[in-house]
Design a protein around this motif. Structure first.
Motif, PDB file in Angstrom:
ATOM      1  N   LEU A 132       0.852  -1.174  -0.198  1.00 29.44           N
ATOM      2  CA  LEU A 132      -0.015   0.079  -0.021  1.00 29.44           C
ATOM      3  C   LEU A 132       0.631   1.479  -0.113  1.00 29.44           C
ATOM      4  O   LEU A 132       0.555   2.400  -0.602  1.00 29.44           O
ATOM      5  N   MET A 133       1.933   1.061   0.697  1.00 26.98           N
ATOM      6  CA  MET A 133       2.793   2.361   0.970  1.00 26.98           C
ATOM      7  C   MET A 133       3.430   2.579  -0.258  1.00 26.98           C
ATOM      8  O   MET A 133       3.549   3.854  -0.826  1.00 26.98           O
ATOM      9  N   PHE A 134       3.980   1.498  -1.171  1.00 26.54           N
ATOM     10  CA  PHE A 134       4.432   1.597  -2.486  1.00 26.54           C
ATOM     11  C   PHE A 134       3.552   2.203  -3.351  1.00 26.54           C
ATOM     12  O   PHE A 134       3.809   3.152  -4.263  1.00 26.54           O
ATOM     13  N   ALA A 135       2.244   1.652  -3.603  1.00 22.98           N
ATOM     14  CA  ALA A 135       1.256   2.213  -4.476  1.00 22.98           C
ATOM     15  C   ALA A 135       0.892   3.673  -4.177  1.00 22.98           C
ATOM     16  O   ALA A 135       0.672   4.422  -5.120  1.00 22.98           O
ATOM     17  N   ALA A 136       0.854   4.178  -2.709  1.00 25.56           N
ATOM     18  CA  ALA A 136       0.641   5.457  -2.592  1.00 25.56           C
ATOM     19  C   ALA A 136       1.611   6.376  -3.133  1.00 25.56           C
ATOM     20  O   ALA A 136       1.470   7.573  -3.448  1.00 25.56           O
ATOM     21  N   ARG A 137       3.045   5.751  -3.380  1.00 24.24           N
ATOM     22  CA  ARG A 137       3.942   6.645  -3.685  1.00 24.24           C
ATOM     23  C   ARG A 137       3.570   6.696  -5.296  1.00 24.24           C
ATOM     24  O   ARG A 137       4.052   7.800  -5.786  1.00 24.24           O
ATOM     25  N   LEU A 138       3.401   5.827  -5.897  1.00 25.77           N
ATOM     26  CA  LEU A 138       2.986   5.912  -7.253  1.00 25.77           C
ATOM     27  C   LEU A 138       1.946   6.926  -7.621  1.00 25.77           C
ATOM     28  O   LEU A 138       2.135   7.531  -8.495  1.00 25.77           O
ATOM     29  N   VAL A 139       1.021   6.967  -6.665  1.00 27.46           N
ATOM     30  CA  VAL A 139      -0.003   8.196  -6.790  1.00 27.46           C
ATOM     31  C   VAL A 139       0.784   9.559  -6.513  1.00 27.46           C
ATOM     32  O   VAL A 139       0.536  10.351  -7.248  1.00 27.46           O
ATOM     33  N   ARG A 140       1.519   9.632  -5.418  1.00 29.88           N
ATOM     34  CA  ARG A 140       2.197  10.750  -5.130  1.00 29.88           C
ATOM     35  C   ARG A 140       2.881  11.374  -6.499  1.00 29.88           C
ATOM     36  O   ARG A 140       3.040  12.458  -6.703  1.00 29.88           O
ATOM     37  N   TYR A 141       3.674  10.444  -7.051  1.00 29.06           N
ATOM     38  CA  TYR A 141       4.605  10.965  -8.067  1.00 29.06           C
ATOM     39  C   TYR A 141       3.853  10.771  -9.537  1.00 29.06           C
ATOM     40  O   TYR A 141       4.370  10.864 -10.596  1.00 29.06           O
ATOM     41  N   ARG A 142       2.470  10.771  -9.286  1.00 31.75           N
ATOM     42  CA  ARG A 142       1.676  10.835 -10.490  1.00 31.75           C
ATOM     43  C   ARG A 142       1.821   9.713 -11.714  1.00 31.75           C
ATOM     44  O   ARG A 142       1.473   9.907 -12.790  1.00 31.75           O
ATOM     45  N   LEU A 143       2.364   8.495 -10.965  1.00 33.00           N
ATOM     46  CA  LEU A 143       2.173   7.379 -12.010  1.00 33.00           C
ATOM     47  C   LEU A 143       1.021   6.634 -11.859  1.00 33.00           C
ATOM     48  O   LEU A 143       0.849   5.464 -12.762  1.00 33.00           O
ATOM     49  N   LEU A 144       0.264   6.735 -11.082  1.00 34.25           N
ATOM     50  CA  LEU A 144      -1.281   6.350 -10.973  1.00 34.25           C
ATOM     51  C   LEU A 144      -2.094   7.719 -10.686  1.00 34.25           C
ATOM     52  O   LEU A 144      -1.657   8.519  -9.815  1.00 34.25           O
ATOM     53  N   PRO A 145      -3.312   7.819 -11.068  1.00 34.27           N
ATOM     54  CA  PRO A 145      -4.020   8.748 -10.864  1.00 34.27           C
ATOM     55  C   PRO A 145      -4.684   8.579  -9.325  1.00 34.27           C
ATOM     56  O   PRO A 145      -4.913   9.520  -8.594  1.00 34.27           O
ATOM     57  N   SER A 146      -4.832   7.139  -8.873  1.00 38.32           N
ATOM     58  CA  SER A 146      -5.760   7.285  -7.880  1.00 38.32           C
ATOM     59  C   SER A 146      -5.725   5.732  -7.441  1.00 38.32           C
ATOM     60  O   SER A 146      -5.588   5.077  -8.195  1.00 38.32           O
ATOM     61  N   LEU A 147      -5.534   5.522  -6.248  1.00 39.80           N
ATOM     62  CA  LEU A 147      -5.843   3.902  -5.586  1.00 39.80           C
ATOM     63  C   LEU A 147      -7.339   3.593  -5.657  1.00 39.80           C
ATOM     64  O   LEU A 147      -7.479   2.375  -5.277  1.00 39.80           O
ATOM     65  N   ALA A 148      -8.060   4.500  -5.886  1.00 40.46           N
ATOM     66  CA  ALA A 148      -9.637   4.225  -5.650  1.00 40.46           C
ATOM     67  C   ALA A 148     -10.142   3.085  -6.519  1.00 40.46           C
ATOM     68  O   ALA A 148     -10.808   2.209  -6.092  1.00 40.46           O
ATOM     69  N   PRO A 149      -9.815   3.088  -7.675  1.00 34.77           N
ATOM     70  CA  PRO A 149     -10.052   2.163  -8.493  1.00 34.77           C
ATOM     71  C   PRO A 149      -9.538   0.462  -8.112  1.00 34.77           C
ATOM     72  O   PRO A 149     -10.270  -0.429  -8.607  1.00 34.77           O
ATOM     73  N   PHE A 150      -8.860   0.769  -7.389  1.00 34.10           N
ATOM     74  CA  PHE A 150      -7.973  -0.662  -6.928  1.00 34.10           C
ATOM     75  C   PHE A 150      -8.674  -1.217  -5.695  1.00 34.10           C
ATOM     76  O   PHE A 150      -8.401  -2.366  -5.138  1.00 34.10           O
ATOM     77  N   ALA A 151      -9.720  -0.256  -4.992  1.00 38.31           N
ATOM     78  CA  ALA A 151     -10.212  -0.728  -3.797  1.00 38.31           C
ATOM     79  C   ALA A 151     -10.789  -2.229  -3.577  1.00 38.31           C
ATOM     80  O   ALA A 151     -10.586  -2.615  -2.565  1.00 38.31           O
ATOM     81  N   PRO A 152     -11.602  -2.690  -4.775  1.00 41.88           N
ATOM     82  CA  PRO A 152     -12.030  -3.951  -4.395  1.00 41.88           C
ATOM     83  C   PRO A 152     -10.999  -5.127  -4.309  1.00 41.88           C
ATOM     84  O   PRO A 152     -10.983  -5.993  -3.604  1.00 41.88           O
ATOM     85  N   LEU A 153     -10.001  -4.881  -5.093  1.00 39.44           N
ATOM     86  CA  LEU A 153      -8.576  -5.664  -5.480  1.00 39.44           C
ATOM     87  C   LEU A 153      -8.160  -5.597  -3.950  1.00 39.44           C
ATOM     88  O   LEU A 153      -7.793  -6.839  -3.498  1.00 39.44           O
ATOM     89  N   ILE A 154      -7.902  -4.652  -3.365  1.00 41.97           N
ATOM     90  CA  ILE A 154      -7.035  -4.484  -2.137  1.00 41.97           C
ATOM     91  C   ILE A 154      -7.882  -5.073  -1.030  1.00 41.97           C
ATOM     92  O   ILE A 154      -7.522  -5.888  -0.139  1.00 41.97           O
ATOM     93  N   HIS A 155      -9.256  -5.045  -1.110  1.00 40.61           N
ATOM     94  CA  HIS A 155     -10.205  -5.295  -0.261  1.00 40.61           C
ATOM     95  C   HIS A 155     -10.245  -7.056  -0.263  1.00 40.61           C
ATOM     96  O   HIS A 155      -9.900  -7.685   0.665  1.00 40.61           O
ATOM     97  N   ALA A 156     -10.275  -7.421  -1.516  1.00 41.28           N
ATOM     98  CA  ALA A 156     -10.134  -9.115  -1.723  1.00 41.28           C
ATOM     99  C   ALA A 156      -8.781  -9.555  -1.016  1.00 41.28           C
ATOM    100  O   ALA A 156      -8.815 -10.648  -0.299  1.00 41.28           O
ATOM    101  N   ALA A 157      -7.999  -8.792  -1.362  1.00 43.74           N
ATOM    102  CA  ALA A 157      -6.468  -9.176  -0.946  1.00 43.74           C
ATOM    103  C   ALA A 157      -6.525  -9.208   0.709  1.00 43.74           C
ATOM    104  O   ALA A 157      -5.873 -10.375   1.108  1.00 43.74           O
ATOM    105  N   SER A 158      -6.857  -8.240   1.342  1.00 45.82           N
ATOM    106  CA  SER A 158      -6.879  -8.340   2.895  1.00 45.82           C
ATOM    107  C   SER A 158      -7.677  -9.370   3.429  1.00 45.82           C
ATOM    108  O   SER A 158      -7.342  -9.778   4.515  1.00 45.82           O
ATOM    109  N   ARG A 159      -8.571  -9.848   2.657  1.00 52.51           N
ATOM    110  CA  ARG A 159      -9.544 -10.860   3.246  1.00 52.51           C
ATOM    111  C   ARG A 159      -8.676 -12.326   3.050  1.00 52.51           C
ATOM    112  O   ARG A 159      -8.622 -13.127   3.835  1.00 52.51           O
ATOM    113  N   SER A 160      -8.278 -12.479   1.757  1.00 56.04           N
ATOM    114  CA  SER A 160      -7.950 -13.804   1.493  1.00 56.04           C
ATOM    115  C   SER A 160      -6.518 -14.239   1.842  1.00 56.04           C
ATOM    116  O   SER A 160      -6.427 -15.352   1.939  1.00 56.04           O
TER     117      SER A 160
END
Length: 577
Positions: free
Chosen positions: A259-287
């Motif tokens: 998550l920290m690494f992905a947040a850095r990608l957003v910070r440096y504008r390599l990703l616009p946001s993590l919001a589209p990945f929320a379902p994937l993060i949610h599934a990973a946190s459970r499984s």
């Protein structure tokens, strides 16, 4: 189903937090619960399973909210849906509709903008004679309640830090993940050096061991910056505030690092946001969940005490098993119970940071496996004994007198004597380990003495079992093993949690090293080890073994002072001078 009592509509009533509020209130005849959600089937099924009954109703916050409220006629709307970070332009539509109909409103939002902006409805709410309270969640209601409890001891508060460490086994809702993803890598306003500054959402923050006195500590966690209402509200409360931090410490650590690494990608504008990945993060946190089924929270204040000396005080909370996710609903439950007791909040719209004292939350914790307590760090703490520092004031006060007396030495030497029974393991490896450390041979009834030497905050224990001696050194662990006792047997260091249980002080292994190299806990030396007071006398039961060795040694017996404690030579010299 009872139709009397305070009529409460829980929006998101079968969701992650709404379902827990419903369970906390279910069976209480003072309430008539309406479990609201978009699915009639889910609402009715969940409501049917609640103790005492409830009614499942359809409620769609994106529909005609005012018409739905007028039809359902609740006395209080409790919004536990979320994510409040993503409510759109008309984010207060539920609260406005409730005000218009003369209905009281509460929510568990932890969205900074949502909670901080709720006072825009203040005039409307006062005109209708209703209360609108936002943020009855861990942040900011519980965090502020803990901060207010601690603040009594301070003349000036310079720094406030707080964090939540959810259990990796807890079923974190998708809306929670969406809320976190909304600010990950984005600019977050903070206070630094006493002035407004900017940081980054999910940037790395402090490491912390959450350890209520008398409780087995959580494992060390790194906390990542979370954009919570506290960051806006704390500078308004503490005029000497220099720094504020709120964070979250997730497990497993690899997921947090990702998550920290992905947040850095957003910070440096390599990703616009993590919001589209929320379902994937949610599934990973459970499984992919792993780790202890335990969670926690802390609130720490630093500054000057009333004696103008440096002071730090931390409120700790540990929740076992599945009880942690009830905490965000505790504030709403406490306020609704107070309301039925005639304690009505004042009219108006505001952040819910002064509505419930810490005691009200802790009353709600008692039926659950949730432990809390306060630890303090003050100038002069070195004058306390080693065990008193590790345990903390509250847990130290739980010890029976004979056990406390055995660990009260803060400087000098004490010798105690008694009788012991020794058992030894029969395995080859167990015998080898026992020989290396110098554990005593098996015997039924032998004289034993222990000499404690305390200096520079550490203790050396020399045990003498009928002429056979072995020694260990104890100290207060720090860093990732903070609030634990460290004991060295030659190249082996073990980290021990001190846990008072009735007339006993239990010692539990929480980590170990050989020659400084950390090793897996499941291979650590372990056993049933405790000290207790029996018939007014100190008794010990020490058991050391492991998966690879089996039993190494077990020795039990009693001790009593052979001579009064003697101050060290350096202390004596200082006193003579």
């Amino acid at each position: 189903m009872s139709t009397s009592g305070l009529r409460v509509l829980i929006i998101g009533g079968y969701g992650a937090f709404g379902s827990r509020l419903a369970r906390l209130l279910a069976g209480d005849p003072r309430f008539h619960l309406l479990v609201g959600g978009r699915s009639a089937e889910k609402a009715e099924t969940f409501a049917a399973g609640l103790e005492g009954g409830a009614k499942g109703v359809v409620f769609d916050r994106d529909g005609d909210v005012r018409a739905q409220l007028a039809l359902l006629r609740p006395a209080v709307v409790a919004d536990l849906s979320g994510p409040f970070q993503d409510m759109g332009e008309d984010r207060y539509r539920v609260a406005r509709a409730a005000i218009a109909l003369g209905i009281d409103y509460i929510d568990v939002s932890d969205s900074r903008d949502f909670v901080s902006g709720i006072d825009a409805l203040d005039d409307e709410a006062k005109a209708r004679g209703v209360f609108v309270l936002s943020g009855l969640s861990s942040f900011p209601a519980l965090s502020f309640a803990a901060a207010e409890k601690l603040a009594i001891e301070f003349a000036e508060v310079h720094k406030v830090s707080s964090g939540i460490a959810p259990s990796p086994r807890a079923a974190i809702g998708l809306n929670v993940i969406r809320a976190i993803a909304s600010y990950a890598g984005k600019p977050v306003k903070v206070t630094r050096g006493g002035i407004p500054a900017e940081s980054t959402g999910l940037a790395g923050g402090p490491g912390m061991v959450i350890a209520p006195p008398g409780c087995v500590p959580l494992r060390w966690r790194r906390f990542l910056l979370a954009d919570t209402p506290d960051l806006s509200l704390l500078p308004q409360r503490f005029r000497h505030l220099q720094e504020a931090f709120t964070g979250a410490g997730a497990e497993p650590r690899w997921l947090q690092s990702l998550l920290m690494f992905a947040a850095r990608l957003v910070r440096y504008r390599l990703l616009p946001s993590l919001a589209p990945f929320a379902p994937l993060i949610h599934a990973a946190s459970r499984s992919l969940a792993s780790g202890e089924a335990r969670g926690g929270m802390f609130v720490r204040l630093e500054g000057l005490g009333h004696d103008r000396q440096a002071l730090a005080a931390t409120w700790h909370l540990v929740a076992e098993g599945d009880d942690g996710p009830f905490i965000p609903a505790m504030g709403a439950a406490g306020l609704l119970r107070a309301l039925t007791d005639g304690k009505r909040p004042g009219s108006g719209a505001r952040a819910a940071i002064a509505e419930l004292p810490l005691g009200a939350f802790e009353d709600g914790f008692r039926p659950l496996a949730i432990r809390t307590g306060i630890r303090r760090q003050r100038a002069g703490d070195r004058r306390l004994s080693l065990y008193q520092r590790v345990l903390g004031d509250e847990a130290w006060g739980m010890l029976p007198p004979a056990v406390a007396a055995m660990h009260a030495l803060n400087d000098g030497e004490l010798r105690v004597c008694g009788q012991a029974r020794v058992e030894r393991g029969s395995g080859l490896l167990a015998g080898l380990v026992a020989a290396i450390i110098g554990f005593p041979r098996a015997a039924d009834d032998i004289p034993v003495s222990v000499t404690f030497k305390a200096e520079h905050g550490r203790e050396t224990w020399t045990r003498n079992f009928d002429g056979r001696r072995f020694r260990s050194r104890q100290s207060e662990a720090s860093g990732r093993h903070a609030h634990l006792l460290a004991e060295d047997f030659g190249p082996v260091r073990v980290f021990i949690a001190l846990v008072p249980e009735g007339e006993r002080l239990r010692l539990l292994i929480r980590g170990w090293r050989i020659f400084g190299l950390p090793l897996p806990l499941f291979l650590a030396p372990d056993g049933n080890t405790f000290e207790e007071q029996r018939d007014g006398r100190f008794h010990f039961h020490v058991e050391i073994g492991g998966r690879l060795t089996g039993l190494i040694v077990r020795y039990t017996g009693w001790l009593e002072p052979d001579q009064p404690a003697m101050p060290s030579s350096s202390t004596s010299s200082a006193s003579r001078n």
